[in-house]
Design a protein around this motif. Structure first.
Motif, mmCIF file in Angstrom:
data_model
loop_
_atom_site.group_PDB
_atom_site.id
_atom_site.type_symbol
_atom_site.label_atom_id
_atom_site.label_comp_id
_atom_site.label_asym_id
_atom_site.label_seq_id
_atom_site.Cartn_x
_atom_site.Cartn_y
_atom_site.Cartn_z
ATOM 1 N N MET A 1 0.842 -1.195 0.000
ATOM 2 C CA MET A 1 0.000 0.000 0.000
ATOM 3 C C MET A 1 0.878 1.247 0.000
ATOM 4 O O MET A 1 1.776 1.377 0.821
ATOM 5 N N LYS A 2 0.610 2.156 -0.947
ATOM 6 C CA LYS A 2 1.414 3.368 -1.046
ATOM 7 C C LYS A 2 1.076 4.379 0.034
ATOM 8 O O LYS A 2 1.936 5.157 0.456
ATOM 9 N N GLY A 3 -0.207 4.407 0.463
ATOM 10 C CA GLY A 3 -0.604 5.369 1.474
ATOM 11 C C GLY A 3 -2.105 5.382 1.640
ATOM 12 O O GLY A 3 -2.866 4.841 0.813
ATOM 13 N N ARG A 4 -2.539 6.005 2.731
ATOM 14 C CA ARG A 4 -3.960 6.053 3.055
ATOM 15 C C ARG A 4 -4.488 7.453 2.751
ATOM 16 O O ARG A 4 -4.015 8.442 3.326
ATOM 17 N N ILE A 5 -5.482 7.540 1.854
ATOM 18 C CA ILE A 5 -5.992 8.816 1.366
ATOM 19 C C ILE A 5 -7.428 9.013 1.837
ATOM 20 O O ILE A 5 -8.256 8.096 1.739
ATOM 21 N N LEU A 6 -7.725 10.218 2.335
ATOM 22 C CA LEU A 6 -9.098 10.589 2.659
ATOM 23 C C LEU A 6 -9.555 11.639 1.656
ATOM 24 O O LEU A 6 -8.958 12.716 1.554
ATOM 25 N N ILE A 7 -10.618 11.328 0.904
ATOM 26 C CA ILE A 7 -11.140 12.220 -0.133
ATOM 27 C C ILE A 7 -12.400 12.911 0.390
ATOM 28 O O ILE A 7 -13.257 12.284 1.026
ATOM 29 N N VAL A 8 -12.513 14.219 0.105
ATOM 30 C CA VAL A 8 -13.722 14.975 0.452
ATOM 31 C C VAL A 8 -14.203 15.682 -0.808
ATOM 32 O O VAL A 8 -13.496 16.543 -1.361
ATOM 33 N N ASP A 9 -15.388 15.300 -1.276
ATOM 34 C CA ASP A 9 -15.982 15.928 -2.466
ATOM 35 C C ASP A 9 -17.479 15.698 -2.402
ATOM 36 O O ASP A 9 -17.919 14.589 -2.056
ATOM 37 N N ASP A 10 -18.278 16.719 -2.728
ATOM 38 C CA ASP A 10 -19.737 16.568 -2.643
ATOM 39 C C ASP A 10 -20.323 15.840 -3.850
ATOM 40 O O ASP A 10 -21.526 15.620 -3.925
ATOM 41 N N ASP A 11 -19.476 15.455 -4.792
ATOM 42 C CA ASP A 11 -19.905 14.710 -5.978
ATOM 43 C C ASP A 11 -19.628 13.225 -5.730
ATOM 44 O O ASP A 11 -18.485 12.778 -5.755
ATOM 45 N N ARG A 12 -20.683 12.463 -5.488
ATOM 46 C CA ARG A 12 -20.531 11.039 -5.165
ATOM 47 C C ARG A 12 -19.841 10.277 -6.296
ATOM 48 O O ARG A 12 -19.000 9.406 -6.053
ATOM 49 N N GLU A 13 -20.199 10.598 -7.551
ATOM 50 C CA GLU A 13 -19.573 9.903 -8.679
ATOM 51 C C GLU A 13 -18.078 10.203 -8.757
ATOM 52 O O GLU A 13 -17.273 9.313 -9.066
ATOM 53 N N MET A 14 -17.714 11.454 -8.478
ATOM 54 C CA MET A 14 -16.292 11.811 -8.474
ATOM 55 C C MET A 14 -15.551 11.029 -7.393
ATOM 56 O O MET A 14 -14.462 10.489 -7.627
ATOM 57 N N CYS A 15 -16.134 10.928 -6.217
ATOM 58 C CA CYS A 15 -15.493 10.164 -5.131
ATOM 59 C C CYS A 15 -15.308 8.708 -5.533
ATOM 60 O O CYS A 15 -14.245 8.113 -5.318
ATOM 61 N N GLY A 16 -16.340 8.119 -6.148
ATOM 62 C CA GLY A 16 -16.246 6.727 -6.566
ATOM 63 C C GLY A 16 -15.188 6.526 -7.629
ATOM 64 O O GLY A 16 -14.438 5.541 -7.606
ATOM 65 N N ASP A 53 -11.948 18.791 -2.369
ATOM 66 C CA ASP A 53 -12.437 19.816 -3.293
ATOM 67 C C ASP A 53 -12.599 21.114 -2.492
ATOM 68 O O ASP A 53 -12.839 21.086 -1.278
ATOM 69 N N LEU A 54 -12.454 22.248 -3.154
ATOM 70 C CA LEU A 54 -12.596 23.527 -2.447
ATOM 71 C C LEU A 54 -14.058 23.936 -2.334
ATOM 72 O O LEU A 54 -14.464 24.568 -1.354
ATOM 73 N N ASN A 55 -14.880 23.585 -3.314
ATOM 74 C CA ASN A 55 -16.292 23.975 -3.304
ATOM 75 C C ASN A 55 -17.121 22.878 -2.648
ATOM 76 O O ASN A 55 -17.480 21.875 -3.274
ATOM 77 N N LEU A 56 -17.425 23.069 -1.366
ATOM 78 C CA LEU A 56 -18.181 22.091 -0.598
ATOM 79 C C LEU A 56 -19.347 22.790 0.101
ATOM 80 O O LEU A 56 -19.242 23.970 0.466
#
Length: 451
Positions: A1-16, A53-56
């Motif tokens: 595993m290269k690393g553990r990433i936490l993603i925050v984005d209000d677009d569910r498809e983008m997160c997926g 994402d900056l726009n949340l």
């Protein structure tokens, strides 16, 4: 595993989409649609990078960035911003974000940014650990280091210290050969006697014999009174002959006799004088090659090389480089009465990638210069000497493989052996120590590689 990433984005498809793509690249990924939920999770769990994402809705990405940096400054933040919103990206960087990527997201650029952020975080953690190690480190006399090769060196010095036996210390210039000789003296039965050191290369040939063996009054022009030599001055202690390979050929038979008979004849004297000292010698030359070339007597070489000790070069000592850098920086800060708390991450990375031809001596001088010139509490790249700032990564700092290259285990081993050998300039004995192999195993692996 290269690393553990936490993603925050209000677009569910983008997160997926990001999760699927990054998991294929060997990252572990979790995601949230709102900043508040991500912030709560960061307080409870550890992540290598926050990608937001900056726009949340609610708390925006810029505020999330600020709060994460306040609460967990060790977690780098990479922000996603709309194409052309340079002003917004600059605002995020000013708020403490590590990097930014623009929409539409180029996956290769995103992975590059994440890998850089993870590398910086791990180096930052390493520096913190090493800074604490400097405070807790128990030096072996004046030698400092926690790498495996140094631990093996300490063990060897401990075992030899109590034995009144001749030791030959080899290694490149600046590796600490005199410090090792002093450790042998300080931990041995002659510790209460004098430690007498002489650099054989620093004395003119016509004065070296008199300096070593002494002379009687009138032995030569200018000898107005008798003088005892260093062999006699070391009585009850240790005589350290540094740069022994520079002793001229015509003096080598007399030196051999002094070591074997433990007697010296001062210049111009009729009688010999007994010598009671332990002999430790050192050289940065290849004495075996000098013997083969006729520049050094074979019998003297074998008399000196009763027990050899090899000092590892700094480039083969791994993170000892940062440990020593922190130590020297702290010493210099006290001496110059400056508030220098340590190294910046770019400085640490540069120190680890440099080849250090001058070894520990060069590192100490570089830290002295950096502390003397810095205007900040943390040493920055511009504080380093030009040769360090402009240097290219050395063989021990390069990546194992290029992008997309997945070598076999045998290939990984082959490359690592080659890099270690290159770092120690082909010294197979030292390479075996660094690799944790015995010499026969290393030779077998090298033979199979050549076949």
């Amino acid at each position: 595993m290269k690393g553990r990433i936490l993603i925050v984005d209000d677009d569910r498809e983008m997160c997926g989409m990001l999760e699927e793509s990054l998991v294929r690249r060997e990252f572990q990924v979790e995601w949230h649609l709102r900043a508040e939920a991500a912030l709560e999770q960061i307080h409870q769990q550890d992540f290598d990078v926050l990608l937001t994402d900056l726009n949340l809705p609610g708390m925006d990405g810029l505020e999330l960035c600020r709060r994460v940096i306040e609460a967990r400054e060790d977690i780098p933040v990479v922000v996603i911003t709309a194409f052309g919103s340079l002003e917004t990206a600059v605002g995020a960087l000013r708020a403490g974000a590590y990097d930014f990527v623009t929409k539409p997201v180029d996956l290769d650029l995103l992975v590059f940014a994440l890998e850089r952020a993870i590398k910086q975080r791990r180096l930052q953690q390493q520096v913190r650990v090493l800074r604490e190690s400097v405070r807790r480190a128990q030096p072996f006399d004046d030698l400092l280091g926690q790498s495996r090769v140094m631990q093996e060196l300490y063990d060897q010095l401990k075992r030899l210290a109590e034995l009144d036996i001749t030791v030959l210390i080899t290694g490149e210039s600046g590796t600490g050969k005199e410090l090792a000789a002093r450790a042998l003296h300080n931990r041995g039965p002659r510790r209460d006697g004098p430690f007498v050191a002489v650099n054989c290369a620093a004395l003119p040939e016509n004065l070296l014999e008199s300096e070593l063996f002494g002379h009687v009054k009138g032995a030569f022009t200018g000898a107005g009174e008798a003088r005892s030599g260093l062999f006699q001055q070391a009585r009850g202690g240790t005589l350290f002959l540094d740069e022994i390979g520079e002793v001229p050929l015509n003096l080598q038979p007399k030196l051999l006799r002094a070591l074997e008979q433990r007697k010296v004849r001062p210049v111009g004297a009729a009688q010999e004088v007994a010598v009671d000292a332990r002999f430790v010698t050192a050289t940065n030359r290849d004495l075996e090659q000098d013997v083969a070339d006729g520049r050094f007597r074979e019998d003297l070489y074998y008399r000196l090389n009763v027990v050899p000790i090899e000092m590892p070069p700094l480039r083969a000592r791994g993170t000892d480089i940062l440990l020593l850098a922190e130590h020297f920086a702290s010493q210099c800060a006290k001496r110059f009465d400056k508030q220098v708390t340590g190294l910046s991450q770019p400085v640490a990375e540069k120190l680890l990638s440099y080849s250090w031809p001058g070894n520990v001596r060069e590192l100490r001088n570089a830290m002295e210069r950096a502390v003397a010139l810095t205007r900040f509490n943390t040493l920055a790249i511009e504080d380093l000497p030009d040769r360090l700032r402009e240097s290219q990564p050395g063989p021990m700092a390069t990546d194992l493989a290029g992008p997309g290259e997945l070598p076999s285990l045998a290939e990984v081993e082959r490359r690592h052996i080659e890099r270690v050998l290159e770092a120690v300039e082909g010294n197979r004995t030292l390479a075996a120590r660094i690799l944790g192999l015995d010499r026969k195993t290393l030779y077998r692996k090298l033979r199979s590689k050549e076949e």
